[in-house]
Motif scaffolding. Structure first.
Motif, PDB file in Angstrom:
ATOM      1  N   SER A  72      -5.007  66.757  -4.995  1.00 39.48           N
ATOM      2  CA  SER A  72      -5.210  65.390  -4.525  1.00 39.48           C
ATOM      3  C   SER A  72      -5.984  64.566  -5.556  1.00 39.48           C
ATOM      4  N   GLY A 108      -8.589  62.764   1.073  1.00 34.45           N
ATOM      5  CA  GLY A 108      -8.002  64.110   1.127  1.00 34.45           C
ATOM      6  C   GLY A 108      -8.753  65.083   0.247  1.00 34.45           C
ATOM      7  N   PHE A 109      -9.103  64.645  -0.949  1.00 35.37           N
ATOM      8  CA  PHE A 109      -9.863  65.500  -1.862  1.00 35.37           C
ATOM      9  C   PHE A 109     -11.164  65.965  -1.212  1.00 35.37           C
ATOM     10  N   PHE A 110     -11.959  65.028  -0.726  1.00 34.49           N
ATOM     11  CA  PHE A 110     -13.257  65.376  -0.156  1.00 34.49           C
ATOM     12  C   PHE A 110     -13.124  66.158   1.149  1.00 34.49           C
ATOM     13  N   VAL A 125     -10.625  68.094   2.376  1.00 36.45           N
ATOM     14  CA  VAL A 125     -10.118  69.460   2.213  1.00 36.45           C
ATOM     15  C   VAL A 125     -11.146  70.337   1.514  1.00 36.45           C
ATOM     16  N   LEU A 126     -11.824  69.794   0.517  1.00 35.23           N
ATOM     17  CA  LEU A 126     -12.843  70.567  -0.195  1.00 35.23           C
ATOM     18  C   LEU A 126     -14.013  70.918   0.719  1.00 35.23           C
ATOM     19  N   SER A 130      -7.841  75.676  -0.308  1.00 31.38           N
ATOM     20  CA  SER A 130      -8.479  74.366  -0.130  1.00 31.38           C
ATOM     21  C   SER A 130      -8.891  73.763  -1.469  1.00 31.38           C
ATOM     22  N   SER A 155      -7.366  70.364  -2.868  1.00 30.69           N
ATOM     23  CA  SER A 155      -8.240  69.222  -3.130  1.00 30.69           C
ATOM     24  C   SER A 155      -8.130  68.787  -4.596  1.00 30.69           C
TER      25      SER A 155
END
Length: 132
Positions: free
Chosen positions: A48, A13-15, A17-18, A41, A45
């Motif tokens: 997350s 999710g972090f990667f 969305v970023l 975003s 991110s």
């Protein structure tokens, strides 16, 4: 096994969305909706990432600091998401929506202040497969 699932989902999710936020921003930096989407975003991110760090914290003191950051980022995500929707739908110029945005922001500031008080969270304990 379940903890690995949570770790994987939070990092993906972090990667994801970023990267999407950066791609949309780079496409047309001058467009307001793209700038607001980018900010939303980045905050989502980071939420997350800090959630991942919280569930993997090595001790309670670090976990408490991290969860307060998670809560703060969650507030920022809500405010920016509302702002994104109003910009996207082009209703952000109406006076009523500005009032709602101001009230939402003030409520978030109040929640932010309470986040750092003992009334919001007293303690953190291990639960099931999470450290804290």
């Amino acid at each position: 096994m379940l903890k690995s699932y949570f770790n994987t989902i939070l990092l993906l999710g972090f990667f994801a969305v970023l990267i999407v936020g950066i791609l949309i921003y780079w496409r047309k930096k001058e467009v307001a909706v793209n700038r607001v989407w980018f900010l939303a975003s980045v905050s989502a991110s980071l939420w997350s990432l800090f959630y991942f760090l919280t569930i993997n914290a090595p001790n309670k003191e670090i976990a408490i600091i991290l969860i307060k950051i998670v809560h703060t980022l969650g507030l920022i995500v809500v405010v920016l998401w509302f702002y994104f929707v109003t910009v996207f739908l082009e209703i952000n110029k109406k006076g009523e929506n500005k009032k709602i945005f101001i009230l939402l922001t003030l409520g978030s500031v109040e929640a932010f202040i309470l986040n750092f008080s003992p009334w919001f969270m007293k303690d953190m304990v291990p639960k099931q497969f999470f450290n804290y």
